[in-house]
Write a protein that holds these residues in place. Structure first.
Motif, PDB file in Angstrom:
ATOM      1  N   TYR A  42       0.831  -1.205   0.000  1.00 49.39           N
ATOM      2  CA  TYR A  42       0.000   0.000   0.000  1.00 49.39           C
ATOM      3  C   TYR A  42       0.867   1.257   0.000  1.00 49.39           C
ATOM      4  O   TYR A  42       1.998   1.248   0.486  1.00 49.39           O
ATOM      5  CB  TYR A  42      -0.858   0.069   1.275  1.00 49.39           C
ATOM      6  CG  TYR A  42      -1.594  -1.184   1.643  1.00 49.39           C
ATOM      7  CD1 TYR A  42      -0.952  -2.231   2.294  1.00 49.39           C
ATOM      8  CD2 TYR A  42      -2.955  -1.315   1.379  1.00 49.39           C
ATOM      9  CE1 TYR A  42      -1.637  -3.382   2.657  1.00 49.39           C
ATOM     10  CE2 TYR A  42      -3.649  -2.462   1.740  1.00 49.39           C
ATOM     11  CZ  TYR A  42      -2.980  -3.483   2.375  1.00 49.39           C
ATOM     12  OH  TYR A  42      -3.663  -4.622   2.735  1.00 49.39           O
TER      13      TYR A  42
ATOM     14  N   TYR B  33       0.135   5.063   1.611  1.00 45.48           N
ATOM     15  CA  TYR B  33      -0.718   5.962   2.367  1.00 45.48           C
ATOM     16  C   TYR B  33      -0.065   7.342   2.390  1.00 45.48           C
ATOM     17  O   TYR B  33       1.151   7.471   2.397  1.00 45.48           O
ATOM     18  CB  TYR B  33      -0.883   5.486   3.814  1.00 45.48           C
ATOM     19  CG  TYR B  33      -1.932   4.432   4.019  1.00 45.48           C
ATOM     20  CD1 TYR B  33      -1.657   3.082   3.769  1.00 45.48           C
ATOM     21  CD2 TYR B  33      -3.203   4.769   4.470  1.00 45.48           C
ATOM     22  CE1 TYR B  33      -2.629   2.111   3.962  1.00 45.48           C
ATOM     23  CE2 TYR B  33      -4.173   3.803   4.664  1.00 45.48           C
ATOM     24  CZ  TYR B  33      -3.879   2.476   4.410  1.00 45.48           C
ATOM     25  OH  TYR B  33      -4.843   1.517   4.611  1.00 45.48           O
TER      26      TYR B  33
ATOM     27  N   ILE C 142      -5.460   6.257   2.430  1.00 46.75           N
ATOM     28  CA  ILE C 142      -4.902   5.319   1.472  1.00 46.75           C
ATOM     29  C   ILE C 142      -4.888   5.944   0.084  1.00 46.75           C
ATOM     30  O   ILE C 142      -5.787   6.701  -0.293  1.00 46.75           O
ATOM     31  CB  ILE C 142      -5.668   3.986   1.462  1.00 46.75           C
ATOM     32  CG1 ILE C 142      -4.884   2.937   0.671  1.00 46.75           C
ATOM     33  CG2 ILE C 142      -7.077   4.169   0.920  1.00 46.75           C
ATOM     34  CD1 ILE C 142      -5.391   1.537   0.842  1.00 46.75           C
TER      35      ILE C 142
ATOM     36  N   ILE D  66      -5.361  -2.936  -6.894  1.00 47.27           N
ATOM     37  CA  ILE D  66      -6.708  -3.238  -6.415  1.00 47.27           C
ATOM     38  C   ILE D  66      -7.393  -2.035  -5.794  1.00 47.27           C
ATOM     39  O   ILE D  66      -8.602  -2.022  -5.645  1.00 47.27           O
ATOM     40  CB  ILE D  66      -6.722  -4.434  -5.435  1.00 47.27           C
ATOM     41  CG1 ILE D  66      -5.752  -4.213  -4.270  1.00 47.27           C
ATOM     42  CG2 ILE D  66      -6.387  -5.709  -6.146  1.00 47.27           C
ATOM     43  CD1 ILE D  66      -5.870  -5.297  -3.199  1.00 47.27           C
ATOM     44  N   ILE D  67      -6.644  -1.052  -5.390  1.00 52.65           N
ATOM     45  CA  ILE D  67      -7.239   0.182  -4.883  1.00 52.65           C
ATOM     46  C   ILE D  67      -6.549   1.367  -5.537  1.00 52.65           C
ATOM     47  O   ILE D  67      -5.330   1.441  -5.569  1.00 52.65           O
ATOM     48  CB  ILE D  67      -7.094   0.320  -3.353  1.00 52.65           C
ATOM     49  CG1 ILE D  67      -7.866  -0.757  -2.611  1.00 52.65           C
ATOM     50  CG2 ILE D  67      -7.577   1.697  -2.889  1.00 52.65           C
ATOM     51  CD1 ILE D  67      -7.665  -0.703  -1.112  1.00 52.65           C
TER      52      ILE D  67
ATOM     53  N   GLU E 294      -7.485   5.304  -4.985  1.00 53.07           N
ATOM     54  CA  GLU E 294      -8.442   6.174  -4.299  1.00 53.07           C
ATOM     55  C   GLU E 294      -8.493   7.571  -4.917  1.00 53.07           C
ATOM     56  O   GLU E 294      -8.112   8.543  -4.281  1.00 53.07           O
ATOM     57  CB  GLU E 294      -8.083   6.274  -2.815  1.00 53.07           C
ATOM     58  CG  GLU E 294      -8.424   5.028  -2.039  1.00 53.07           C
ATOM     59  CD  GLU E 294      -9.910   4.892  -1.811  1.00 53.07           C
ATOM     60  OE1 GLU E 294     -10.527   5.825  -1.254  1.00 53.07           O
ATOM     61  OE2 GLU E 294     -10.469   3.845  -2.190  1.00 53.07           O
TER      62      GLU E 294
ATOM     63  N   THR F  63      -9.966  -5.793   0.425  1.00 45.11           N
ATOM     64  CA  THR F  63      -8.827  -5.187  -0.258  1.00 45.11           C
ATOM     65  C   THR F  63      -7.727  -4.804   0.715  1.00 45.11           C
ATOM     66  O   THR F  63      -6.669  -4.363   0.297  1.00 45.11           O
ATOM     67  CB  THR F  63      -9.264  -3.907  -0.980  1.00 45.11           C
ATOM     68  OG1 THR F  63      -9.771  -2.981  -0.006  1.00 45.11           O
ATOM     69  CG2 THR F  63     -10.324  -4.194  -2.025  1.00 45.11           C
TER      70      THR F  63
ATOM     71  N   LYS G 237      -7.970  -2.328   2.669  1.00 45.69           N
ATOM     72  CA  LYS G 237      -8.033  -0.890   2.892  1.00 45.69           C
ATOM     73  C   LYS G 237      -8.460  -0.607   4.328  1.00 45.69           C
ATOM     74  O   LYS G 237      -9.445  -1.152   4.805  1.00 45.69           O
ATOM     75  CB  LYS G 237      -9.050  -0.278   1.932  1.00 45.69           C
ATOM     76  CG  LYS G 237      -9.355   1.187   2.195  1.00 45.69           C
ATOM     77  CD  LYS G 237     -10.421   1.683   1.233  1.00 45.69           C
ATOM     78  CE  LYS G 237     -10.857   3.096   1.565  1.00 45.69           C
ATOM     79  NZ  LYS G 237     -11.912   3.573   0.629  1.00 45.69           N
ATOM     80  N   LEU G 238      -7.721   0.248   4.992  1.00 50.67           N
ATOM     81  CA  LEU G 238      -8.075   0.697   6.332  1.00 50.67           C
ATOM     82  C   LEU G 238      -8.493   2.166   6.278  1.00 50.67           C
ATOM     83  O   LEU G 238      -7.859   2.972   5.600  1.00 50.67           O
ATOM     84  CB  LEU G 238      -6.902   0.558   7.297  1.00 50.67           C
ATOM     85  CG  LEU G 238      -6.466  -0.848   7.695  1.00 50.67           C
ATOM     86  CD1 LEU G 238      -5.367  -0.769   8.734  1.00 50.67           C
ATOM     87  CD2 LEU G 238      -7.637  -1.660   8.213  1.00 50.67           C
TER      88      LEU G 238
ATOM     89  N   PHE H 216      -8.675   5.303   8.602  1.00 44.85           N
ATOM     90  CA  PHE H 216      -8.087   5.732   9.865  1.00 44.85           C
ATOM     91  C   PHE H 216      -8.885   6.869  10.483  1.00 44.85           C
ATOM     92  O   PHE H 216      -9.424   7.737   9.779  1.00 44.85           O
ATOM     93  CB  PHE H 216      -6.643   6.191   9.656  1.00 44.85           C
ATOM     94  CG  PHE H 216      -5.668   5.064   9.497  1.00 44.85           C
ATOM     95  CD1 PHE H 216      -5.423   4.517   8.254  1.00 44.85           C
ATOM     96  CD2 PHE H 216      -5.011   4.548  10.600  1.00 44.85           C
ATOM     97  CE1 PHE H 216      -4.523   3.466   8.107  1.00 44.85           C
ATOM     98  CE2 PHE H 216      -4.107   3.504  10.465  1.00 44.85           C
ATOM     99  CZ  PHE H 216      -3.873   2.960   9.216  1.00 44.85           C
TER     100      PHE H 216
END
Lengths: 113, 114
Positions: A33, A35, A45, A55-56, A58, B99, B101-102, B104
């Motif tokens: 990831y 962030y 994220i 997959i992500i 944002e 996924t 994803k967090l 926060f």
């Protein structure tokens, strides 16, 4: 032996430049990831990759382009840097999506002048 | 929409006293909840998580958290605070889409005074 390592730790650059941040994990995790932590410490994220597959994403500006050459590496390239890109960028990895804890790198502090 | 909130920007406690850092969440379905700690100029470190099972979760450095479904809360606690516990604490919510994803919370600065 560092689990998630990012380079560089600090990056100071001018507006309009292009820069990259590299990330490597030696934990054998499948998911990595990026962030972003802003000046108010808020964490959000940006991207997530699982086994080199995105997959992500944002709604990050397309000036930001992640690249995952293999599942142990996730790099972040930023084009045409803007003042608002100044932040700390954290790379992280996890073995199990959703229930697995994230392991974070130490962060890369980007300052755009 | 999923969300997580930490209502206190800062919590101040005296060393040796119990501490609580609050977290509330909103999610449809079962929540996966996490606490992380960030020391100055460092990355986040995992403290504990709740996935299922016992509502009282024990974690690293003597911290524990209590999951309360009716109050949609997941407060972080420690019976006796140390000066070295002073740091920025984040509550996080996961489990929405497999996924990883967090989401926060805003973070709470814990200041433990000698």
């Amino acid at each position: 032996d560092t689990a998630v390592s990012q380079t560089p730790k600090y990056l100071v650059t001018q507006m309009g430049n292009d820069k990259s941040i590299k990330c490597e994990q030696n934990l054998g995790h499948d998911t990595m990831y990026w962030y972003k932590q802003d000046s108010k410490k808020f964490l959000k994220i940006m991207f997530s990759y699982n086994n080199k597959e995105l997959i992500i994403n944002e709604t990050v500006p397309n000036r930001f382009s992640p690249k995952s050459p293999d599942k142990a590496h996730l790099n972040l390239h930023i084009n045409s840097l803007e003042l608002g890109d100044s932040a700390v960028y954290f790379c992280a990895s996890s073995q199990v999506a959703d229930t697995g804890e994230l392991f974070f790198g130490e962060g890369s502090r980007l300052t755009v002048l | 929409a999923q969300s997580v909130a930490q209502p206190e920007d800062q919590v101040n406690v005296a060393e040796g006293n119990p501490l609580t850092v609050k977290c509330t969440y909103s999610v449809s379905g079962n929540p996966y909840l996490f606490w992380y700690v960030q020391y100055p100029n460092r990355g986040l470190q995992f403290l504990l998580k709740y996935i299922t099972g016992d509502n009282l979760v024990k974690g690293s450095y003597g911290f524990e958290a209590e999951f309360n479904k009716s109050q949609t809360s997941f407060h972080l606690k420690k019976p006796s605070a140390l000066v070295s516990d002073s740091a920025l604490y984040f509550c996080a919510l996961g489990g929405s889409s497999n996924t990883g994803k967090l989401i926060f919370g805003q973070g709470t600065t814990l200041q433990v005074k000698p």
